[in-house]
Design an enzyme around this catalytic site. Structure first.
Site, PDB file in Angstrom:
ATOM      1  N   CYS A   1      -0.883  -2.411   0.192  1.00 28.05           N
ATOM      2  CA  CYS A   1      -1.471  -3.060   1.357  1.00 28.05           C
ATOM      3  C   CYS A   1      -2.003  -4.509   0.904  1.00 28.05           C
ATOM      4  O   CYS A   1      -1.335  -5.471   0.786  1.00 28.05           O
ATOM      5  CB  CYS A   1      -2.276  -2.392   1.896  1.00 28.05           C
ATOM      6  SG  CYS A   1      -2.293  -2.563   3.880  1.00 28.05           S
TER       7      CYS A   1
ATOM      8  N   HIS B   1       0.558   2.750   2.244  1.00 26.46           N
ATOM      9  CA  HIS B   1      -0.307   3.585   1.655  1.00 26.46           C
ATOM     10  C   HIS B   1       0.198   4.821   0.954  1.00 26.46           C
ATOM     11  O   HIS B   1       0.188   5.901   1.557  1.00 26.46           O
ATOM     12  CB  HIS B   1      -1.749   3.717   2.270  1.00 26.46           C
ATOM     13  CG  HIS B   1      -2.698   2.612   2.768  1.00 26.46           C
ATOM     14  ND1 HIS B   1      -3.444   2.218   1.930  1.00 26.46           N
ATOM     15  CD2 HIS B   1      -2.460   1.844   3.696  1.00 26.46           C
ATOM     16  CE1 HIS B   1      -3.879   0.985   2.389  1.00 26.46           C
ATOM     17  NE2 HIS B   1      -3.415   0.853   3.553  1.00 26.46           N
TER      18      HIS B   1
ATOM     19  N   GLU C   1      -1.218   6.686  -1.527  1.00 26.05           N
ATOM     20  CA  GLU C   1      -2.238   7.629  -1.674  1.00 26.05           C
ATOM     21  C   GLU C   1      -2.644   8.558  -0.254  1.00 26.05           C
ATOM     22  O   GLU C   1      -3.311   9.660  -0.584  1.00 26.05           O
ATOM     23  CB  GLU C   1      -3.443   6.837  -2.016  1.00 26.05           C
ATOM     24  CG  GLU C   1      -4.488   6.094  -0.970  1.00 26.05           C
ATOM     25  CD  GLU C   1      -3.615   4.660  -0.825  1.00 26.05           C
ATOM     26  OE1 GLU C   1      -4.203   3.756  -0.283  1.00 26.05           O
ATOM     27  OE2 GLU C   1      -2.637   4.425  -1.036  1.00 26.05           O
TER      28      GLU C   1
ATOM     29  N   GLY D   1     -26.497  24.869  -4.964  1.00 26.66           N
ATOM     30  CA  GLY D   1     -25.269  24.213  -4.480  1.00 26.66           C
ATOM     31  C   GLY D   1     -24.281  24.231  -5.656  1.00 26.66           C
ATOM     32  O   GLY D   1     -24.830  24.381  -6.829  1.00 26.66           O
TER      33      GLY D   1
END
EC number: 6.3.5.2
Length: 516
Positions: A82, A173, A175, A229
Site C-alpha cells: 500500500c 493488503h 496480511e 491470567g
C-alpha cells in the site's frame, strides 16, 4: 537475541502487526521497527528481507514519511505494501497521485503472465483472487525498470516488480484475512525470494529465554505479580523453570475474582507445578475502598493503587529482590516505539506500571518478543493446563467493572453465580473455544417480573459474548437461539435476585468489549 529473518518498517498502518503475525504463523521470525530506523541499525540485525508497511500519509505531501534510501542498497529483497508501494514508486522516479476512485474493501486481483512468466511472488497462487484494498492514492506512472505483475478493475498497477533489483510492491493488503492467498504471497516473499529457510519454534525460544534469565538473574531474586491470567501465569512458570525458589510469585486476591478463580490458581501453581506461591488475602481492603464508588475510572484507579499498596507490603517482607518480572507482550513494545507513539488512553491501564520509587528493580520481560497466540504455545510447553492457557481474557479490575455502580459483596456473589452458568453452557456447547470473550454484566437496573403466582422486582443482567482475533476489534457472537434461551432460563431459575436477561449485540467499535 533471536535472529531476525524479516524486518517490517512501520509507516503507521493499522494492519502492520498483522504482517508480523502472518509471517510468524509460518515460523518466520520478524520484527517491526519505525519507518525512520537508520540503515545501520537495520544492518545490525542482519535481515534477509525488508517489508515497507502501509500508512495514512501521502508520498507527495511535504511532510511525507520517508525511508532511509540505503535500504534499497542493502542487496536484499524489499516488499512494499500500500503506502510502501507508493513510497517505492516515488523513490525510484515514478509518480503517485490522488486517485479519482478510492478503493476500500474487496477487489478482484488478476495476476499477469501466471502461466508464461509468473513472478515468484505469486508462486502457487490462482490467477484471480479477491484481495483487500484500502487506499486513496495510486501509482500513476511506473519508475524505470518496474513492470506490472497484477491488476485490479480500478488499478493497472495493483502489484509491480523490479525483478533485477528484487523489489516488489502491492497496492492491496495481503496480511488481512479478506485477501485470499495473501498469506501465501507473504510466504513466497520470505521463503522463495528472500531465501528464509530457518523455522522459528517456540521450544527453541523457550530454551533460549531460560538460559538468558539464568545469566541475567544470577543469585538474585525475582518478584512476579501473578493474576491468574495467561501472560502472568506463563511468565511465572517460565521463571520458576529457570531459577526455581529464587522466584517470589505473589497472587493478590482482591475479592473481585470469578467463582473458584483463586482455588484454580493455587491448584495449578502450588500443587501441580510445585511453585511456592504467596497468596495475599486483600479482599476486605479492596472492597472497603470501593464502597460507594460508582465512577468506572475511579474504580479502576482505586483498584490499581490498592494493588500497588498490597504488592508493596508483601515485597518488603522478602530480602534480596533485585528484579521485577512483567508480562509485557510484543504489541506493547510495538506501540511504545510506533510512528505516532502510544495510542490515546480510552481506559486507564491496571498493570503495575506505577510502582513506588523505592522499588528500584531491574525489569525482566521474557515475553516481550511474542504475540498472544505465541504466549499460549509457550504455556503449553511449560506444562500449564489448557484450561488456563486457553481461557478468555479477564480484566485486571475484575468483576468491579462488570457491576454498573458501586461494588458490594452481595452483587459480586450474584454476578459470580450468573457468570459461571454462562461459561458452563458455552463450554458444554463448544462455543467457549470459538469466542474471544464472554461474561455477564450486572446492570443495577430492576424490572418487574412474574415467577409462579408472585410479582417480582429484581435485577436485570446482560450477557456479552464476542468474537475477535486480538481484541482490537470485535463483533458480537451469533449464538444459537436455543443456547441463548438455555442460558437465560438457567440464570433466572438458579440465581436468586435476577428475573431478566438481555443480550448485547454491539460491536467494537463503536462499543468497547467491557462495559466500563
Amino acid at each position: 537475541m533471536t535472529n531476525v529473518s524479516i524486518i517490517v518498517l512501520d509507516f503507521g498502518s493499522q494492519y502492520t502487526q498483522l504482517i508480523a503475525r502472518r509471517l510468524r504463523e509460518d515460523k518466520i521470525y520478524c520484527e517491526i521497527l519505525p519507518y525512520h530506523t537508520k540503515v545501520a541499525d537495520i544492518k545490525a540485525k542482519n535481515p534477509q528481507g525488508i517489508i515497507l508497511s502501509g500508512g495514512p500519509s501521502s508520498v507527495y505531501n511535504k511532510d511525507a514519511y520517508e525511508v532511509d534510501q540505503g535500504v534499497y542498497k542493502m542487496d536484499i529483497p524489499v516488499l512494499g505494501i500500500c503506502y510502501g508501494m507508493q513510497r517505492i514508486a516515488a523513490d525510484f522516479g515514478g509518480s503517485v497521485v490522488r486517485a479519482s476512485h478510492h478503493e476500500y474493501g474487496k477487489a478482484e486481483l488478476k495476476i499477469l503472465n501466471l502461466e508464461t512468466n509468473p513472478s515468484p511472488l505469486f508462486k502457487d497462487c490462482d490467477d484471480e483472487r479477491i484481495v483487500w484494498m484500502s487506499h486513496s492514492d495510486k501509482v500513476d506512472t511506473l519508475p524505470a525498470g518496474f513492470e506490472p505483475i497484477a491488476v485490479s478493475s480500478n488499478s493497472p498497477y495493483a502489484a509491480i516488480a523490479n525483478e533485477e533489483k528484487r523489489i516488489y510492491a502491492m497496492q492491496y493488503h495481503p496480511e488481512v484475512q479478506h485477501s485470499e492467498e495473501g498469506y501465501l504471497m507473504l510466504r513466497n516473499f520470505a521463503r522463495n525470494i528472500c531465501g528464509v529457510t530457518e523455522k522459528w519454534k517456540m521450544e527453541h525460544f523457550l530454551k533460549e529465554q531460560i538460559k538468558n534469565i539464568r545469566a541475567k538473574v544470577g543469585s538474585g531474586k525475582v518478584l512476579c505479580g501473578l493474576s491468574g491470567g495467561v501472560d502472568s501465569s506463563v511468565v511465572a512458570a517460565m521463571l520458576y523453570e529457570a531459577i526455581g525458589d529464587q522466584l517470589v510469585p505473589v497472587f493478590v486476591d482482591n475479592g473481585l475474582l470469578r467463582k473458584g478463580e483463586r482455588e484454580q490458581v493455587e491448584e495449578v501453581f502450588k500443587i501441580n507445578l510445585k511453585v511456592p506461591l504467596v497468596v495475599v488475602d486483600a479482599r476486605e481492603n479492596f472492597l472497603s475502598k470501593l464502597a460507594g464508588v460508582s465512577d468506572p475510572e475511579k474504580k479502576r484507579k482505586i483498584i490499581g493503587h490498592t494493588f500497588i499498596e498490597e504488592f508493596e507490603k508483601e515485597a518488603k517482607k522478602h530480602d534480596g529482590i533485585k528484579f521485577l518480572a512483567q508480562g509485557t507482550l510484543y504489541p506493547d513494545v510495538i506501540e511504545s516505539i510506533s510512528v505516532n507513539g502510544p495510542s490515546e488512553v480510552i481506559k486507564s491501564h491496571h498493570n503495575v506500571g506505577g510502582l513506588p520509587d523505592w522499588m528500584d528493580f531491574e525489569l525482566i520481560e521474557p515475553l516481550r518478543e511474542l504475540f498472544k497466540d505465541e504466549v499460549r504455545k509457550i504455556g503449553l510447553e511449560l506444562g500449564l493446563p489448557e484450561s488456563m492457557i486457553n481461557r478468555h481474557p479477564f480484566p485486571g479490575p475484575g468483576l468491579a467493572i462488570r457491576i454498573m455502580g458501586d461494588v458490594n459483596e452481595a452483587d459480586l456473589t450474584l454476578l459470580r453465580e450468573a457468570d459461571v452458568i454462562l461459561l458452563d453452557e458455552l463450554k458444554a456447547s463448544g462455543y467457549y473455544a470459538k469466542t474471544w470473550q464472554a461474561f455477564v454484566v450486572l446492570l443495577n437496573v430492576k424490572s418487574v417480573g412474574v415467577m409462579g403466582d408472585n410479582r417480582t422486582y429484581d435485577n436485570t443482567v446482560c450477557v456479552r459474548v464476542v468474537e475477535a482475533v486480538d481484541g482490537m476489534t470485535a463483533t458480537f457472537a451469533h449464538l444459537p437461539h436455543d443456547l441463548l434461551e438455555r442460558i437465560s432460563r438457567r440464570i433466572i431459575n438458579e440465581v436468586d435476585g435476577i428475573n431478566r436477561v438481555v443480550y448485547d449485540i454491539s460491536s467494537k467499535p463503536p462499543a468497547t468489549i467491557e462495559w466500563e
